[in-house]
Structure formats: C-alpha cells, structure tokens
Design a protein around this motif. Sequence first.
Motif, PDB file in Angstrom:
ATOM      1  N   TRP A  45       1.768  -0.041   6.377  1.00 19.54           N
ATOM      2  CA  TRP A  45       0.328   0.088   6.248  1.00 19.54           C
ATOM      3  C   TRP A  45      -0.098  -0.701   5.013  1.00 19.54           C
ATOM      4  CZ3 TRP A  45      -2.927   3.988   8.837  1.00 19.54           C
ATOM      5  CH2 TRP A  45      -2.266   4.601   9.914  1.00 19.54           C
ATOM      6  N   THR A  46      -1.265  -1.354   5.079  1.00 23.78           N
ATOM      7  CA  THR A  46      -1.753  -2.136   3.939  1.00 23.78           C
ATOM      8  C   THR A  46      -3.203  -1.761   3.644  1.00 23.78           C
ATOM      9  OG1 THR A  46      -2.438  -3.932   5.398  1.00 23.78           O
ATOM     10  CG2 THR A  46      -0.246  -4.114   4.429  1.00 23.78           C
ATOM     11  N   ASN A  47      -3.617  -2.031   2.386  1.00 22.90           N
ATOM     12  CA  ASN A  47      -5.022  -1.842   2.036  1.00 22.90           C
ATOM     13  C   ASN A  47      -5.639  -3.202   1.718  1.00 22.90           C
ATOM     14  OD1 ASN A  47      -4.220  -2.461  -0.575  1.00 22.90           O
ATOM     15  ND2 ASN A  47      -4.530  -0.391  -1.368  1.00 22.90           N
ATOM     16  N   ARG A  48      -6.917  -3.234   1.336  1.00 17.66           N
ATOM     17  CA  ARG A  48      -7.631  -4.495   1.083  1.00 17.66           C
ATOM     18  C   ARG A  48      -7.073  -5.247  -0.119  1.00 17.66           C
ATOM     19  NH1 ARG A  48     -13.523  -4.387   3.220  1.00 17.66           N
ATOM     20  NH2 ARG A  48     -13.299  -2.772   4.784  1.00 17.66           N
ATOM     21  N   GLU A  49      -6.427  -4.535  -1.025  1.00 14.18           N
ATOM     22  CA  GLU A  49      -5.845  -5.177  -2.205  1.00 14.18           C
ATOM     23  C   GLU A  49      -4.458  -5.748  -1.924  1.00 14.18           C
ATOM     24  OE1 GLU A  49      -7.185  -1.833  -2.567  1.00 14.18           O
ATOM     25  OE2 GLU A  49      -9.071  -2.876  -2.974  1.00 14.18           O
ATOM     26  N   GLY A  50      -3.992  -5.579  -0.703  1.00 14.10           N
ATOM     27  CA  GLY A  50      -2.680  -6.102  -0.333  1.00 14.10           C
ATOM     28  C   GLY A  50      -1.533  -5.169  -0.670  1.00 14.10           C
ATOM     29  N   GLU A  51      -1.830  -3.962  -1.139  1.00  8.01           N
ATOM     30  CA  GLU A  51      -0.761  -2.993  -1.411  1.00  8.01           C
ATOM     31  C   GLU A  51      -0.176  -2.527  -0.083  1.00  8.01           C
ATOM     32  OE1 GLU A  51      -2.287  -0.843  -5.428  1.00  8.01           O
ATOM     33  OE2 GLU A  51      -3.363  -0.356  -3.599  1.00  8.01           O
ATOM     34  N   LYS A  52       1.107  -2.234  -0.095  1.00  5.36           N
ATOM     35  CA  LYS A  52       1.806  -1.857   1.131  1.00  5.36           C
ATOM     36  C   LYS A  52       2.469  -0.489   0.971  1.00  5.36           C
ATOM     37  CE  LYS A  52       2.906  -6.633   2.314  1.00  5.36           C
ATOM     38  NZ  LYS A  52       2.195  -7.350   1.285  1.00  5.36           N
ATOM     39  N   LEU A  53       2.351   0.302   2.022  1.00  3.27           N
ATOM     40  CA  LEU A  53       3.044   1.579   2.116  1.00  3.27           C
ATOM     41  C   LEU A  53       3.734   1.623   3.472  1.00  3.27           C
ATOM     42  CD1 LEU A  53       0.369   4.110   0.781  1.00  3.27           C
ATOM     43  CD2 LEU A  53       2.351   3.205  -0.436  1.00  3.27           C
ATOM     44  N   ASP A  54       4.891   2.265   3.518  1.00  4.48           N
ATOM     45  CA  ASP A  54       5.622   2.415   4.771  1.00  4.48           C
ATOM     46  C   ASP A  54       5.558   3.872   5.203  1.00  4.48           C
ATOM     47  OD1 ASP A  54       6.542  -0.279   5.017  1.00  4.48           O
ATOM     48  OD2 ASP A  54       7.957   0.150   3.398  1.00  4.48           O
ATOM     49  N   ASN A  94       7.185  10.601   6.197  1.00  3.09           N
ATOM     50  CA  ASN A  94       7.264  10.229   4.791  1.00  3.09           C
ATOM     51  C   ASN A  94       6.579   8.899   4.534  1.00  3.09           C
ATOM     52  OD1 ASN A  94       8.810  12.522   4.116  1.00  3.09           O
ATOM     53  ND2 ASN A  94      10.653  11.500   4.830  1.00  3.09           N
ATOM     54  N   ILE A  95       5.883   8.832   3.395  1.00  5.43           N
ATOM     55  CA  ILE A  95       5.210   7.603   2.977  1.00  5.43           C
ATOM     56  C   ILE A  95       5.940   7.078   1.753  1.00  5.43           C
ATOM     57  CG2 ILE A  95       3.067   6.609   2.103  1.00  5.43           C
ATOM     58  CD1 ILE A  95       1.600   8.794   3.729  1.00  5.43           C
ATOM     59  N   TYR A  96       6.371   5.818   1.857  1.00  2.17           N
ATOM     60  CA  TYR A  96       7.141   5.182   0.800  1.00  2.17           C
ATOM     61  C   TYR A  96       6.371   4.018   0.195  1.00  2.17           C
ATOM     62  CZ  TYR A  96      11.305   7.663   2.405  1.00  2.17           C
ATOM     63  OH  TYR A  96      12.216   8.624   2.741  1.00  2.17           O
ATOM     64  N   THR A  97       6.497   3.886  -1.128  1.00  3.61           N
ATOM     65  CA  THR A  97       6.108   2.675  -1.840  1.00  3.61           C
ATOM     66  C   THR A  97       7.429   2.008  -2.183  1.00  3.61           C
ATOM     67  OG1 THR A  97       4.229   3.829  -2.811  1.00  3.61           O
ATOM     68  CG2 THR A  97       4.868   1.761  -3.831  1.00  3.61           C
ATOM     69  N   GLY A  98       7.769   0.959  -1.446  1.00  2.00           N
ATOM     70  CA  GLY A  98       9.098   0.375  -1.611  1.00  2.00           C
ATOM     71  C   GLY A  98      10.131   1.405  -1.199  1.00  2.00           C
ATOM     72  N   LYS A  99      11.058   1.714  -2.120  1.00  2.00           N
ATOM     73  CA  LYS A  99      12.085   2.718  -1.829  1.00  2.00           C
ATOM     74  C   LYS A  99      11.732   4.092  -2.375  1.00  2.00           C
ATOM     75  CE  LYS A  99      15.882  -0.525  -1.478  1.00  2.00           C
ATOM     76  NZ  LYS A  99      17.241  -0.863  -1.837  1.00  2.00           N
ATOM     77  N   ASN A 100      10.571   4.202  -3.035  1.00  2.00           N
ATOM     78  CA  ASN A 100      10.162   5.462  -3.660  1.00  2.00           C
ATOM     79  C   ASN A 100       9.298   6.287  -2.713  1.00  2.00           C
ATOM     80  OD1 ASN A 100      11.414   4.796  -6.131  1.00  2.00           O
ATOM     81  ND2 ASN A 100       9.653   3.517  -6.661  1.00  2.00           N
ATOM     82  N   LEU A 101       9.652   7.545  -2.557  1.00  2.00           N
ATOM     83  CA  LEU A 101       8.871   8.465  -1.738  1.00  2.00           C
ATOM     84  C   LEU A 101       7.580   8.800  -2.465  1.00  2.00           C
ATOM     85  CD1 LEU A 101       8.677  10.317   0.778  1.00  2.00           C
ATOM     86  CD2 LEU A 101       9.797  12.080  -0.605  1.00  2.00           C
ATOM     87  N   GLU A 102       6.449   8.552  -1.802  1.00  2.00           N
ATOM     88  CA  GLU A 102       5.155   8.853  -2.397  1.00  2.00           C
ATOM     89  C   GLU A 102       4.624  10.200  -1.928  1.00  2.00           C
ATOM     90  OE1 GLU A 102       0.722   7.025  -2.199  1.00  2.00           O
ATOM     91  OE2 GLU A 102       2.309   5.686  -2.885  1.00  2.00           O
TER      92      GLU A 102
END
Length: 150
Positions: free
Chosen positions: A102-111, A120-128
């Motif tokens: 998933w991405t936002n308008r700033e180009g940040e990505k979450l999986d 689970n929602i991850y930022t890279g390998k970190n669980l958010e």
Amino acid sequence: MLTFEQKLEVIEAFPELTRKEVSMKRVNFQFEESLYDKKNVVYHLHPNGNGFVFVGDLPQYEADNRGLVNIRDFSASQLRSIIADSIDYLGQEPEPPYDKRWTNREGEKLDLVYEEPFWNIYTGKNLEESFGTFDDAEDYLLDQGFSERK
C-alpha cells in the motif's frame, strides 16, 4: 439433545461421508475427497450423544485448538449446517497468501500481510500494526491515507 441414533441419521444423509468404527463404540465419519491430510468431519461420535465436528479455523464457530466443535447439544439443523460447512471447508483450496503493498501520496510504502490469524502491517521489516480482520486493517490504512498499489 438428539440421541446417538438421530445424529447418525443426520450424518448418514451426507453420501460423501464414510463411516469408520473406532474404539469404545465411537464412530468417525470421514470425507475421503478432502484436499487436506485431515479427513475426519465427525470425530468420536459416542452412543451417549457426545461427539465433535471438525471446522478448522472457520470464523463462525468456536472451535478448540484442534479445530473441533462439540456437538452434544446440537439440533438436527445445527448438525446438518456444521457438517455441510466442514465438508465445504475440507473440499476447497486454501486461499493464496495475502501480501500487498500500500502507498500514500508521499510515496511511503506499507505492506499488509496475512499471517494467520492476524493481518499485519509492516514498514519494511518492522511490524507497525496488527489487526484481527482484513476490514480493520484496510480501514486503518485508508484512514492513514494509503491505497492498495495495483
């Protein structure tokens, strides 16, 4: 509560089940066409009326850690319904794993990844964040300004 004989009558109405005698006068009914190693739909039905039906992780049932629901006090319609659900469950291919970016308008990505039983929602390998349902995880992502990448 249905008697043993009444439960047998309901269960034996499912032609896709095969009766297997087990110890202490108990009976199992197996679904030979199961796509899984698990074949028992009805497990240890006893002449006293006690027994179990396998439902795995179907969310509409409160199963024990083996995926079994006690059917001692089930009505005929409840018993038919749970057996039909069990057969459907064992006869369907498992859903492929869900893993989407998933991405936002700033180009940040979450999986967003389904890791049973959590979303689970991850930022890279970190669980958010972690959620119990897809809808809750999706609501969170949308509230945070993210959309699913196509």
